[in-house]
Design a protein around this motif. Structure first.
Motif, PDB file in Angstrom:
ATOM      1  N   ARG A 187       7.344  -2.133   5.653  1.00 40.82           N
ATOM      2  CA  ARG A 187       6.669  -1.073   4.890  1.00 40.82           C
ATOM      3  C   ARG A 187       7.480  -0.633   3.676  1.00 40.82           C
ATOM      4  O   ARG A 187       6.926  -0.286   2.631  1.00 40.82           O
ATOM      5  N   GLU A 188       8.789  -0.632   3.821  1.00 40.03           N
ATOM      6  CA  GLU A 188       9.635  -0.228   2.697  1.00 40.03           C
ATOM      7  C   GLU A 188       9.507  -1.205   1.537  1.00 40.03           C
ATOM      8  O   GLU A 188       9.355  -0.804   0.378  1.00 40.03           O
ATOM      9  N   SER A 235       6.141  -0.868  -0.324  1.00 43.69           N
ATOM     10  CA  SER A 235       5.797   0.432  -0.870  1.00 43.69           C
ATOM     11  C   SER A 235       5.106   0.305  -2.223  1.00 43.69           C
ATOM     12  O   SER A 235       5.611  -0.357  -3.136  1.00 43.69           O
ATOM     13  N   GLU A 236       3.921   0.899  -2.324  1.00 45.79           N
ATOM     14  CA  GLU A 236       3.104   0.928  -3.549  1.00 45.79           C
ATOM     15  C   GLU A 236       2.563  -0.447  -3.959  1.00 45.79           C
ATOM     16  O   GLU A 236       1.951  -0.576  -5.013  1.00 45.79           O
ATOM     17  N   GLY A 296       0.601  -0.249  -0.301  1.00 40.98           N
ATOM     18  CA  GLY A 296       1.617  -0.255   0.746  1.00 40.98           C
ATOM     19  C   GLY A 296       1.096  -0.245   2.160  1.00 40.98           C
ATOM     20  O   GLY A 296       1.885  -0.269   3.111  1.00 40.98           O
TER      21      GLY A 296
END
Length: 215
Positions: A128-129, A132-133, A154
């Protein structure tokens, strides 16, 4: 016949009463990857007796884990779909699958790899990191299996079957058999795949579907 209750005020005991029967969790695995008809489940769960599949589906419906819906056009018939309670089992199913991966031993060429397990592996390894976006979509073709991974701002949606809309990148893994997830990722990271779309998205895929601890 349903297994006798454990007569314990314990969440684990209650969970086993509801989903601990043989084949129940594998039915849930299939429905986590994609809603399915009865015939779809029979095909994807080779070896399950028809009476057992019918019984398990009925039990899961009675427990509020699975529900029936009318398939949208142009499909016909009844689809089995997880309820919100059923979908909430994803974390437990992924945790069990990750633990079980360590008990599998070496892959043999005659071993059958369920496409649904690959779709869930995408969710288990999703970083997920790193995502992101990000907004991007992929379709992965490996043997007879097709998978899709769609990241929107994300957030991941993945499952079996082609991407719901035109994917940004199609990744084709060579070979006729459906390989295990680690072999798909090895082929992707080594570039031993065919691409239709921007090649840069292959590196993005490898980054997004590698857990932080493995990077």
């Amino acid at each position: 016949m349903r297994r006798k209750g454990f007569d314990q005020y314990c969440g684990l005991a209650r969970a086993l009463e509801l989903i601990g029967e043989r084949w129940a969790l594998l039915i849930i695995r299939e429905l986590l990857a994609h809603p399915g008809r009865y015939t779809d489940l029979l095909e994807e769960l080779p070896g399950i007796p028809t009476n057992v599949l019918s019984t398990r589906l009925k039990e899961l419906e009675e427990a509020g884990i699975v529900e029936r819906r009318i398939a949208p056009a142009p499909q016909r018939g009844v689809l089995y779909v997880l309820t919100k309670d059923g979908e909430s089992l994803e974390g437990a199913v992924l945790a069990l699958a990750l633990w079980g991966n360590g008990q599998l031993g070496d892959y043999q060429s005659e071993d059958r790899v369920p496409p649904s397990s690959l779709a869930l592996a995408l969710r288990a390894t999703f970083n997920r990191e790193a995502a992101s976006e990000l907004t991007a979509s992929w379709e992965i073709r490996a043997g007879r299996a097709a998978l899709h991974a769609v990241v929107t701002d994300g957030h991941l949606t993945s499952g079996t079957g082609p991407a719901p809309s035109e994917p940004d990148l199609v990744i084709t893994v060579p070979g006729d058999a459906v390989p295990p997830y680690r072999e798909i990722m090895r082929a992707i990271k080594s570039g031993e795949v065919e691409l239709s779309g921007p090649p840069s998205l292959l590196d993005t895929f490898a980054l997004v579907f590698t857990p932080p601890a493995a990077q």
